[in-house]
Motif scaffolding. Structure first.
Motif, PDB file in Angstrom:
ATOM      1  N   PRO A   1       0.823  -1.202   0.000  1.00 12.06           N
ATOM      2  CA  PRO A   1       0.000   0.000   0.000  1.00 12.06           C
ATOM      3  C   PRO A   1       0.857   1.252   0.000  1.00 12.06           C
ATOM      4  O   PRO A   1       2.030   1.225   0.351  1.00 12.06           O
ATOM      5  CB  PRO A   1      -0.788  -0.133   1.320  1.00 12.06           C
ATOM      6  CG  PRO A   1       0.114  -0.925   2.211  1.00 12.06           C
ATOM      7  CD  PRO A   1       0.819  -1.895   1.310  1.00 12.06           C
ATOM      8  N   ALA A   2       0.255   2.348  -0.397  1.00 14.37           N
ATOM      9  CA  ALA A   2       0.970   3.620  -0.358  1.00 14.37           C
ATOM     10  C   ALA A   2       1.278   3.981   1.091  1.00 14.37           C
ATOM     11  O   ALA A   2       0.500   3.700   2.000  1.00 14.37           O
ATOM     12  CB  ALA A   2       0.126   4.719  -1.003  1.00 14.37           C
ATOM     13  N   ARG A   3       2.446   4.612   1.303  1.00 16.98           N
ATOM     14  CA  ARG A   3       2.776   5.040   2.654  1.00 16.98           C
ATOM     15  C   ARG A   3       1.798   6.098   3.119  1.00 16.98           C
ATOM     16  O   ARG A   3       1.253   6.865   2.338  1.00 16.98           O
ATOM     17  CB  ARG A   3       4.206   5.605   2.670  1.00 16.98           C
ATOM     18  CG  ARG A   3       5.253   4.515   2.749  1.00 16.98           C
ATOM     19  CD  ARG A   3       6.664   5.020   2.581  1.00 16.98           C
ATOM     20  NE  ARG A   3       6.864   6.390   3.051  1.00 16.98           N
ATOM     21  CZ  ARG A   3       8.074   6.959   3.039  1.00 16.98           C
ATOM     22  NH1 ARG A   3       9.109   6.302   2.590  1.00 16.98           N
ATOM     23  NH2 ARG A   3       8.226   8.197   3.450  1.00 16.98           N
ATOM     24  N   GLN A   4       1.607   6.172   4.418  1.00 17.97           N
ATOM     25  CA  GLN A   4       0.604   7.079   4.958  1.00 17.97           C
ATOM     26  C   GLN A   4       0.963   8.548   4.765  1.00 17.97           C
ATOM     27  O   GLN A   4       0.104   9.403   4.799  1.00 17.97           O
ATOM     28  CB  GLN A   4       0.404   6.790   6.460  1.00 17.97           C
ATOM     29  CG  GLN A   4      -0.224   5.426   6.727  1.00 17.97           C
ATOM     30  CD  GLN A   4      -1.574   5.284   6.065  1.00 17.97           C
ATOM     31  OE1 GLN A   4      -2.449   6.114   6.244  1.00 17.97           O
ATOM     32  NE2 GLN A   4      -1.744   4.232   5.267  1.00 17.97           N
ATOM     33  N   ASP A   5       2.279   8.829   4.572  1.00 17.06           N
ATOM     34  CA  ASP A   5       2.658  10.230   4.413  1.00 17.06           C
ATOM     35  C   ASP A   5       2.671  10.656   2.943  1.00 17.06           C
ATOM     36  O   ASP A   5       3.120  11.730   2.605  1.00 17.06           O
ATOM     37  CB  ASP A   5       4.033  10.511   5.031  1.00 17.06           C
ATOM     38  CG  ASP A   5       5.129   9.624   4.423  1.00 17.06           C
ATOM     39  OD1 ASP A   5       4.784   8.663   3.720  1.00 17.06           O
ATOM     40  OD2 ASP A   5       6.314   9.913   4.672  1.00 17.06           O
ATOM     41  N   SER A   6       2.166   9.813   2.043  1.00 14.85           N
ATOM     42  CA  SER A   6       2.109  10.174   0.637  1.00 14.85           C
ATOM     43  C   SER A   6       0.959  11.151   0.408  1.00 14.85           C
ATOM     44  O   SER A   6       0.021  11.219   1.184  1.00 14.85           O
ATOM     45  CB  SER A   6       1.907   8.925  -0.230  1.00 14.85           C
ATOM     46  OG  SER A   6       0.682   8.306   0.070  1.00 14.85           O
ATOM     47  N   PRO A   7       1.025  11.948  -0.688  1.00 13.07           N
ATOM     48  CA  PRO A   7      -0.050  12.907  -0.956  1.00 13.07           C
ATOM     49  C   PRO A   7      -1.392  12.207  -1.137  1.00 13.07           C
ATOM     50  O   PRO A   7      -1.468  11.014  -1.419  1.00 13.07           O
ATOM     51  CB  PRO A   7       0.415  13.577  -2.258  1.00 13.07           C
ATOM     52  CG  PRO A   7       1.885  13.345  -2.324  1.00 13.07           C
ATOM     53  CD  PRO A   7       2.111  12.029  -1.660  1.00 13.07           C
ATOM     54  N   GLU A   8      -2.471  12.970  -0.997  1.00 11.45           N
ATOM     55  CA  GLU A   8      -3.807  12.397  -1.123  1.00 11.45           C
ATOM     56  C   GLU A   8      -4.076  11.899  -2.533  1.00 11.45           C
ATOM     57  O   GLU A   8      -4.854  10.985  -2.735  1.00 11.45           O
ATOM     58  CB  GLU A   8      -4.853  13.437  -0.709  1.00 11.45           C
ATOM     59  CG  GLU A   8      -4.825  13.768   0.779  1.00 11.45           C
ATOM     60  CD  GLU A   8      -5.921  14.740   1.157  1.00 11.45           C
ATOM     61  OE1 GLU A   8      -6.718  15.109   0.257  1.00 11.45           O
ATOM     62  OE2 GLU A   8      -5.989  15.128   2.324  1.00 11.45           O
ATOM     63  N   ILE A   9      -3.444  12.505  -3.546  1.00  9.06           N
ATOM     64  CA  ILE A   9      -3.631  12.061  -4.921  1.00  9.06           C
ATOM     65  C   ILE A   9      -2.866  10.768  -5.124  1.00  9.06           C
ATOM     66  O   ILE A   9      -1.666  10.695  -4.872  1.00  9.06           O
ATOM     67  CB  ILE A   9      -3.124  13.132  -5.912  1.00  9.06           C
ATOM     68  CG1 ILE A   9      -3.863  14.448  -5.722  1.00  9.06           C
ATOM     69  CG2 ILE A   9      -3.274  12.647  -7.354  1.00  9.06           C
ATOM     70  CD1 ILE A   9      -3.274  15.601  -6.504  1.00  9.06           C
ATOM     71  N   TRP A  10      -3.561   9.702  -5.568  1.00 11.49           N
ATOM     72  CA  TRP A  10      -2.871   8.428  -5.818  1.00 11.49           C
ATOM     73  C   TRP A  10      -2.633   8.314  -7.319  1.00 11.49           C
ATOM     74  O   TRP A  10      -3.488   7.882  -8.086  1.00 11.49           O
ATOM     75  CB  TRP A  10      -3.691   7.238  -5.318  1.00 11.49           C
ATOM     76  CG  TRP A  10      -2.819   6.068  -4.933  1.00 11.49           C
ATOM     77  CD1 TRP A  10      -2.498   5.661  -3.683  1.00 11.49           C
ATOM     78  CD2 TRP A  10      -2.151   5.161  -5.834  1.00 11.49           C
ATOM     79  NE1 TRP A  10      -1.664   4.567  -3.734  1.00 11.49           N
ATOM     80  CE2 TRP A  10      -1.431   4.238  -5.032  1.00 11.49           C
ATOM     81  CE3 TRP A  10      -2.080   5.043  -7.219  1.00 11.49           C
ATOM     82  CZ2 TRP A  10      -0.664   3.209  -5.581  1.00 11.49           C
ATOM     83  CZ3 TRP A  10      -1.302   4.033  -7.778  1.00 11.49           C
ATOM     84  CH2 TRP A  10      -0.609   3.126  -6.954  1.00 11.49           C
ATOM     85  N   HIS A  11      -1.430   8.734  -7.706  1.00  9.09           N
ATOM     86  CA  HIS A  11      -1.032   8.779  -9.106  1.00  9.09           C
ATOM     87  C   HIS A  11       0.439   8.385  -9.132  1.00  9.09           C
ATOM     88  O   HIS A  11       1.297   9.130  -8.660  1.00  9.09           O
ATOM     89  CB  HIS A  11      -1.249  10.200  -9.648  1.00  9.09           C
ATOM     90  CG  HIS A  11      -0.963  10.365 -11.107  1.00  9.09           C
ATOM     91  ND1 HIS A  11      -0.731  11.607 -11.672  1.00  9.09           N
ATOM     92  CD2 HIS A  11      -0.874   9.466 -12.121  1.00  9.09           C
ATOM     93  CE1 HIS A  11      -0.523  11.449 -12.974  1.00  9.09           C
ATOM     94  NE2 HIS A  11      -0.597  10.162 -13.261  1.00  9.09           N
ATOM     95  N   ALA A  12       0.739   7.193  -9.632  1.00 11.16           N
ATOM     96  CA  ALA A  12       2.066   6.626  -9.454  1.00 11.16           C
ATOM     97  C   ALA A  12       2.770   6.388 -10.776  1.00 11.16           C
ATOM     98  O   ALA A  12       2.172   5.936 -11.756  1.00 11.16           O
ATOM     99  CB  ALA A  12       1.975   5.303  -8.686  1.00 11.16           C
ATOM    100  N   ALA A  13       4.069   6.679 -10.806  1.00  9.32           N
ATOM    101  CA  ALA A  13       4.925   6.348 -11.941  1.00  9.32           C
ATOM    102  C   ALA A  13       5.540   4.970 -11.701  1.00  9.32           C
ATOM    103  O   ALA A  13       5.960   4.655 -10.581  1.00  9.32           O
ATOM    104  CB  ALA A  13       6.022   7.390 -12.095  1.00  9.32           C
ATOM    105  N   LEU A  14       5.583   4.187 -12.750  1.00  8.55           N
ATOM    106  CA  LEU A  14       6.171   2.847 -12.682  1.00  8.55           C
ATOM    107  C   LEU A  14       7.341   2.771 -13.664  1.00  8.55           C
ATOM    108  O   LEU A  14       7.142   2.507 -14.856  1.00  8.55           O
ATOM    109  CB  LEU A  14       5.129   1.779 -13.022  1.00  8.55           C
ATOM    110  CG  LEU A  14       5.655   0.353 -13.183  1.00  8.55           C
ATOM    111  CD1 LEU A  14       6.106  -0.212 -11.837  1.00  8.55           C
ATOM    112  CD2 LEU A  14       4.595  -0.553 -13.808  1.00  8.55           C
ATOM    113  N   PRO A  15       8.577   3.030 -13.221  1.00  2.83           N
ATOM    114  CA  PRO A  15       9.719   2.839 -14.121  1.00  2.83           C
ATOM    115  C   PRO A  15       9.878   1.346 -14.425  1.00  2.83           C
ATOM    116  O   PRO A  15       9.788   0.506 -13.531  1.00  2.83           O
ATOM    117  CB  PRO A  15      10.905   3.366 -13.309  1.00  2.83           C
ATOM    118  CG  PRO A  15      10.297   4.169 -12.195  1.00  2.83           C
ATOM    119  CD  PRO A  15       8.974   3.533 -11.901  1.00  2.83           C
TER     120      PRO A  15
END
Length: 315
Positions: A4-18
């Motif tokens: 899961p995304a870390r709790q301190d990540s921004p509210e927008i869930w938009h991720a780059a996948l290199p």
């Protein structure tokens, strides 16, 4: 990368996948889709047919809960995807929506790639609610474009899950578009045909029609290009204080039309979302242009607005 995304990540869930090779991306996409199913989320996978087919094969029966969209069916214009994602999320009636979109493949021309990064920045303005978007980027892309792509994603995939991206700038901190994606468009090539118009558009229509025919566009694509340029030139007459300039040229791959006038567009999302029927001031013209053309490049500043549209000679 399935944590899961870390709790301190921004509210927008938009991720780059290199990723380093297609298989690496496809495995991660399958894991993302499986995690979405476990979370009770609807899933949209939008990418070109080769990757789309392989992801579908990898998921097998588990792919029954996925909505599949071939980017090729949309002409791969990134300017259409915000509307596509918004429409998909609206159809879920509050159910979480998770989306995978492959728009930045290594063979994309540079002008298209920069528009992909610009679109990704604008997507941060449109995301809301329980929506997740995963965007793969090949590590072999040009370094400057890859750096900008990472900077417009709040999250980046890592071996431990999803990490907040260093250098990400929230949309509230000013324009979310990185400066390299907001530079003036390069000048048209020598030999491009130019027409100024002020009160009537018959000459512009004739120029587009003749050029499209000579370039070998099919009747349907020539008609789409004519409609798109008609919307842009009509906007000049309706909203600009002076005449406009239509410039048109042909490349080995596309017919390119540029409309320049003194009007200014301040809404960064103009054309990205379909305006409702009750919206004042119209705004549907730019949305129509995005639906019809294979690439749309828009730049606006106090001196005026330039919109450049591309129609591929082969669909």
């Amino acid at each position: 990368m399935n944590g899961p995304a870390r709790q301190d990540s921004p509210e927008i869930w938009h991720a780059a996948l290199p990723y380093r090779n297609p298989a690496e991306f496809e495995v991660a996409a399958c894991q993302f889709a499986s995690d979405a199913a476990s979370a009770g989320a609807a899933v949209l996978v939008a990418c070109p047919a080769p990757s789309l087919d392989r992801i579908r094969d990898r998921l097998g029966p588990d792919g029954g809960h996925v909505t599949w969209e071939d980017i090729g069916d949309r002409g791969s214009n990134p300017g259409r995807m915000i509307h596509a994602i918004r429409r998909f999320t609206d159809q879920q009636d509050g159910r979480p929506a998770w989306c995978v979109q492959e728009l930045a493949w290594p063979s994309r021309p540079a002008d298209e790639l920069w528009e992909v990064v610009r679109y990704e920045a604008l997507l941060n303005l449109a995301l809301a609610g329980p929506t997740r978007v995963l965007c793969p980027y090949h590590v072999g892309l040009p370094a400057d474009a890859l750096a900008c792509a990472r900077a417009v994603h709040p999250l980046t995939a890592s071996p431990g899950g999803w990490e907040p991206t260093a250098g990400f700038r929230l949309p509230e901190a000013g324009s979310p578009v990185p400066p390299p994606c907001d530079q003036p468009l390069p000048a048209p090539p020598a030999g491009a045909r130019e027409l100024r118009y002020a009160s009537e558009l018959a000459g512009a229509r004739a120029l587009v029609t003749g050029t499209a025919r000579a370039a070998g566009l099919s009747p349907s694509r020539a008609s789409d290009l004519l409609i798109a340029v008609g919307e842009l030139t009509a906007n000049t007459l309706a909203h600009a204080t002076g005449p406009g300039t239509l410039t048109i040229w042909v490349t080995p791959s596309s017919v390119v039309c540029q409309v320049r006038d003194s009007g200014r567009i301040d809404d960064l999302m103009a054309g990205q979302l379909r305006p409702g029927p009750a919206v004042e001031g119209g705004g549907r013209g730019l949305w129509v242009v995005h639906q019809l053309c294979d690439l749309v490049q828009l730049r606006s500043d106090p001196a005026g607005t330039t919109v450049r549209v591309h129609m591929r000679r082969e669909p």
